[in-house]
Scaffold this active site. Structure first.
Site, PDB file in Angstrom:
ATOM      1  N   LEU A 131      69.369  20.504  29.645  1.00 62.75           N
ATOM      2  CA  LEU A 131      69.841  19.766  30.821  1.00 62.75           C
ATOM      3  C   LEU A 131      68.611  19.003  31.312  1.00 62.75           C
ATOM      4  O   LEU A 131      67.715  19.590  31.912  1.00 62.75           O
ATOM      5  CB  LEU A 131      70.376  20.710  31.898  1.00 62.75           C
ATOM      6  CG  LEU A 131      71.676  21.435  31.579  1.00 62.75           C
ATOM      7  CD1 LEU A 131      72.071  22.357  32.725  1.00 62.75           C
ATOM      8  CD2 LEU A 131      72.791  20.451  31.278  1.00 62.75           C
ATOM      9  N   PRO A 132      68.542  17.715  31.030  1.00 63.44           N
ATOM     10  CA  PRO A 132      67.280  16.966  31.087  1.00 63.44           C
ATOM     11  C   PRO A 132      66.788  16.580  32.479  1.00 63.44           C
ATOM     12  O   PRO A 132      66.697  15.405  32.822  1.00 63.44           O
ATOM     13  CB  PRO A 132      67.600  15.726  30.259  1.00 63.44           C
ATOM     14  CG  PRO A 132      69.054  15.500  30.501  1.00 63.44           C
ATOM     15  CD  PRO A 132      69.652  16.872  30.584  1.00 63.44           C
ATOM     16  N   CYS A 133      66.408  17.573  33.281  1.00 62.30           N
ATOM     17  CA  CYS A 133      65.871  17.269  34.599  1.00 62.30           C
ATOM     18  C   CYS A 133      64.532  16.543  34.494  1.00 62.30           C
ATOM     19  O   CYS A 133      64.107  15.887  35.441  1.00 62.30           O
ATOM     20  CB  CYS A 133      65.752  18.530  35.450  1.00 62.30           C
ATOM     21  SG  CYS A 133      64.787  19.849  34.723  1.00 62.30           S
ATOM     22  N   HIS A 134      63.887  16.606  33.321  1.00 59.89           N
ATOM     23  CA  HIS A 134      62.637  15.877  33.139  1.00 59.89           C
ATOM     24  C   HIS A 134      62.849  14.362  33.172  1.00 59.89           C
ATOM     25  O   HIS A 134      61.912  13.611  33.352  1.00 59.89           O
ATOM     26  CB  HIS A 134      61.953  16.296  31.830  1.00 59.89           C
ATOM     27  CG  HIS A 134      62.769  16.078  30.600  1.00 59.89           C
ATOM     28  ND1 HIS A 134      63.733  16.983  30.186  1.00 59.89           N
ATOM     29  CD2 HIS A 134      62.793  15.057  29.705  1.00 59.89           C
ATOM     30  CE1 HIS A 134      64.299  16.528  29.075  1.00 59.89           C
ATOM     31  NE2 HIS A 134      63.751  15.354  28.771  1.00 59.89           N
TER      32      HIS A 134
END
Length: 154
Positions: A116-119
């Site tokens: 889950l690409p919170c970056h």
């Protein structure tokens, strides 16, 4: 909970009810044989991602959290590899432009980093802001995904 190695450091992974439920960077040593099929798939997909051979993940994900957190996590999951968004844009997308801090708190509670690409969520000025794995890992993940930075990252 197995701990696997990655080019950015060790990662703790766990599953619940046939779904990936946690993926976090850790200082703990690698350990444990992985017998769970979801975790075996997760390990393989992460290896492919870090080798530049995978652009999306397709393991089943089990999200806890509140309704609001899940909405935020699903919104950030729609940001394609190599692109970024901002906390403000996510709050606007959710129909609540004043909820920037709440969006930030939800992103900070993301239980499944990388997948889950919170970056891919940046400050409104394009700067790197908070990341549970550390800003060095956020920058490295974005660079791995081919994000072209402009200006200062910090």
């Amino acid at each position: 909970m197995p701990i696997i190695s990655s080019p950015l450091g060790n990662i703790r992974i766990s599953s619940r009810e046939g779904c990936l439920s946690e993926l976090k960077f850790t200082e703990e040593d690698t350990d444990g044989e992985i017998l769970d099929q979801v975790l075996l798939s997760t390990k393989q997909q992460l290896e492919e991602y870090f080798a530049g051979k995978r652009k999306t993940f397709d393991m089943p994900i089990g999200l806890g959290g509140t309704d609001f957190q899940r909405k935020v996590w699903l919104a950030m999951n729609q940001v394609p590899l190599g692109q970024t968004t901002t906390y403000m844009k996510i709050s606007q997308k959710l129909g609540n432009p004043g909820a920037i801090r709440a969006v930030g708190a939800a992103i900070g509670a993301n239980p499944i980093l990388v997948v889950l690409p919170c970056h891919r969520v940046l400050g409104s000025d394009g700067s790197l802001t908070g990341y549970a794995g550390g800003l060095d890992k956020k920058k490295a993940l974005l660079e791995l995904e081919g994000h072209a930075f402009q200006g200062s990252l910090f």
